[in-house]
Scaffold this active site. Structure first.
Site, PDB file in Angstrom:
ATOM      1  CE1 TYR A   1     -13.726  58.744  51.811  1.00  0.00           C
ATOM      2  CE2 TYR A   1     -12.752  59.987  53.491  1.00  0.00           C
ATOM      3  CZ  TYR A   1     -12.678  59.153  52.684  1.00  0.00           C
ATOM      4  OH  TYR A   1     -11.969  58.065  52.642  1.00  0.00           O
TER       5      TYR A   1
ATOM      6  CE  LYS B   1      -9.068  64.347  57.140  1.00  0.00           C
ATOM      7  NZ  LYS B   1      -8.623  63.944  55.843  1.00  0.00           N
TER       8      LYS B   1
ATOM      9  CG  ASP C   1     -16.910  62.538  60.206  1.00  0.00           C
ATOM     10  OD1 ASP C   1     -15.987  62.943  60.783  1.00  0.00           O
ATOM     11  OD2 ASP C   1     -16.834  62.018  59.147  1.00  0.00           O
TER      12      ASP C   1
HETATM   13  C1  LIG Z   1     -14.986  63.915  57.329  1.00  0.00           C
HETATM   14  C2  LIG Z   1     -14.299  62.793  57.438  1.00  0.00           C
HETATM   15  N1  LIG Z   1     -14.421  61.661  58.215  1.00  0.00           N
HETATM   16  C3  LIG Z   1     -13.476  60.660  58.173  1.00  0.00           C
HETATM   17  C4  LIG Z   1     -12.474  60.462  57.303  1.00  0.00           C
HETATM   18  C5  LIG Z   1     -11.422  59.164  57.487  1.00  0.00           C
HETATM   19  O1  LIG Z   1     -10.466  59.474  58.154  1.00  0.00           O
HETATM   20  P1  LIG Z   1      -9.094  58.879  57.854  1.00  0.00           P
HETATM   21  O2  LIG Z   1      -8.842  58.984  56.481  1.00  0.00           O
HETATM   22  O3  LIG Z   1      -8.059  59.157  58.882  1.00  0.00           O
HETATM   23  O4  LIG Z   1      -9.396  57.558  58.123  1.00  0.00           O
HETATM   24  C6  LIG Z   1     -12.101  61.520  56.403  1.00  0.00           C
HETATM   25  C7  LIG Z   1     -10.869  61.692  55.901  1.00  0.00           C
HETATM   26  O5  LIG Z   1     -10.649  62.423  54.959  1.00  0.00           O
HETATM   27  C8  LIG Z   1     -12.882  62.835  56.550  1.00  0.00           C
HETATM   28  O6  LIG Z   1     -12.563  63.765  55.887  1.00  0.00           O
END
Ligand SMILES: Cc1ncc(COP(=O)(O)O)c(C=O)c1O
Length: 454
Positions: free
Chosen positions: A155, A284, A257
């Protein structure tokens, strides 16, 4: 320890007398499914929250829960952390947002770049999704190539290319050594599917072969060092090495990421697992509970955003990018996260995983626990999964997780069933033991659905 009201069953969200039920009835009129996020858990309906206090959440019916979700791992200091409350209050009195930069945004950037190796420059945005999106755009502009590769089941937010195969299933995921590019929503452009190569996490041989086959069109491989939705999978060292080698040999950038896993340590998760990315997406925890994201990396690559002498290769703006409230909250949260705070979280995490493992062994139960630092995920599987396909739940296993989730909720713990659980700095050993005891009770009761895998 959890104390919750003695209110009876009528306060459970499913009961029509509960305030959650009343809220959901109103929500269903104005929202397509009653809520505004697909990720909201419902069993049978969502639990509406009144407020948070440290490690605890209080729902609208007055029940108190230990919060292992932390708004999807964001709240590393729990709810209403006093330094964040003070910083946000101070900032909002001085104005919420300006079209001009502030000195505080430099401070937060200096803090991050000072902690994380190879993070030479950053740009702030408002979400992790945007951070991922701009990292990919930067890689494209830097390499002059448009395709990307990503790992099955991982994700990375809501940018089309990274949504490919985010929820692939046995019905559509194709051969293990040639995963299909699976559309995430109806109408996803074929061009997106054609330009996204899907790779199997932890499978070095297939990853190298697939990347080499498409090398001339690939701008970047995006990798979460411990992909949480895919199972909170532990990366194998040889897999990380092979990924570096094949990307470097072919002029392909590595994007880490770390939006979720940045909480794994003072210098983040890549550092922990020996990953040396060209670009990182983070988010986050760096916003202290307010919306934020950051894309950063080597200055040579970050130069694609440089608008100092005219139109940059990648224009990046955003009405709320680097907004002063998120920056103030992020600074307060990150300053409090010194090396000692990370060590404390590490100790709590180890204690909980050890106790859960001890219960699993004692009962010879068909479970395993994954994770590191302040993160964990329980799988209804005897063997720890190494890939998304191994972590994928059968319908019977989903039932087991639902039963476990209900058991935790009944006992005053909000436990994410299909995502990583996380710990926070206001938690104490007693909270950890409470979670472990509640899990032990579940296993001791021994009434697992028959479909549990062994
Ligand atoms: C690994 C990862 N990348 C990207 C995102 C996307 O972040 P946002 O929800 O702040 O757009 C998340 C959100 O949970 C995530 O866990």
């Amino acid at each position: 320890m959890a104390e919750f009201s003695k209110a009876g069953a009528s306060t459970e969200p499913g009961s029509i007398e509960s305030r959650s039920h009343q809220a959901f009835s109103r929500g269903q009129v104005v929202f397509p499914d009653g809520t505004t996020r697909v990720t909201v858990e419902r069993d049978p309906i969502p639990r509406y929250i009144s407020h948070g206090e440290g490690a605890y959440l209080i729902d609208v019916d007055g029940r108190r829960f230990l919060d292992l979700n932390g708004n999807f791992t964001t709240l590393i200091h729990g709810h209403a952390f006093p330094p964040v409350v003070e910083a946000v209050t101070r900032q909002i009195r001085s104005g919420a947002c300006f079209a001009n930069p502030t000195e505080q945004e430099i401070e937060l950037a200096e803090l991050l770049c000072g902690r994380v190796p190879r993070l030479e420059q950053v740009r702030f945005v408002s979400t992790g999704t945007e951070a991922v999106m701009f990292a990919i755009k930067a890689a494209r502009a830097f390499t002059g190539r448009s395709a990307i590769a990503k790992f099955e089941g991982a994700y990375h937010g809501a940018y089309d290319w990274v949504e490919v195969s985010q929820a692939a299933s046995p019905q559509n995921w194709g051969a293990a050594d040639k995963p299909s590019s699976v559309a995430h929503y109806r109408g996803m452009p074929q061009a997106v599917l054609d330009e996204t190569v899907v790779l199997p996490f932890n499978d070095a041989e297939t990853t190298v072969r697939r990347v080499e086959e498409k090398a001339s069109s690939l701008a970047a491989v995006i990798v979460d060092p411990m992909p949480s939705r895919a199972g909170l999978l532990s990366p194998k060292a040889e897999f990380i090495d092979a990924l570096h080698t094949v990307c470097r040999a072919n002029g392909i950038l590595v994007i880490a990421d770390e939006v979720l896993n940045f909480r794994q340590g003072f210098a983040g998760a890549s550092q922990r697992y020996g990953l040396e990315p060209d670009l990182r997406a983070i988010g986050k925890i760096i916003g202290g509970g307010l919306p934020i994201g950051a894309v950063g990396g080597r200055a040579e690559v970050m130069a694609v955003f440089d608008a100092g002498t005219g139109r940059p290769l990648v224009p990046q703006g955003g009405t709320f990018s680097a907004n002063p409230i998120s920056i103030a909250a992020g600074l307060a949260a990150m300053r409090a996260l010194d090396e000692q705070a990370f060590e404390y979280l590490e100790t709590l995490g180890e204690r909980l995983r050890d106790r859960i493992n001890a219960s699993i062994s004692k009962h010879d139960a068909p479970f395993c626990v994954m994770g590191a630092a302040s993160l964990l995920r329980i799988h209804p599987k005897k063997t720890a999964p190494e890939t998304y396909r191994q972590a994928y739940l059968s319908p019977g296993e989903s039932e087991i997780m639902a039963a476990l989730g209900r058991h935790f909720t009944r006992n005053g713990i909000l436990f994410p069933r299909a995502a990583a659980s996380c710990l926070s700095t206001p938690m104490e050993c007693a909270d950890i033991d409470f979670v472990a005891d509640v899990f032990e009770d579940f296993l001791a009761a021994g009434d697992l659905p028959q479909s549990a895998s062994r």
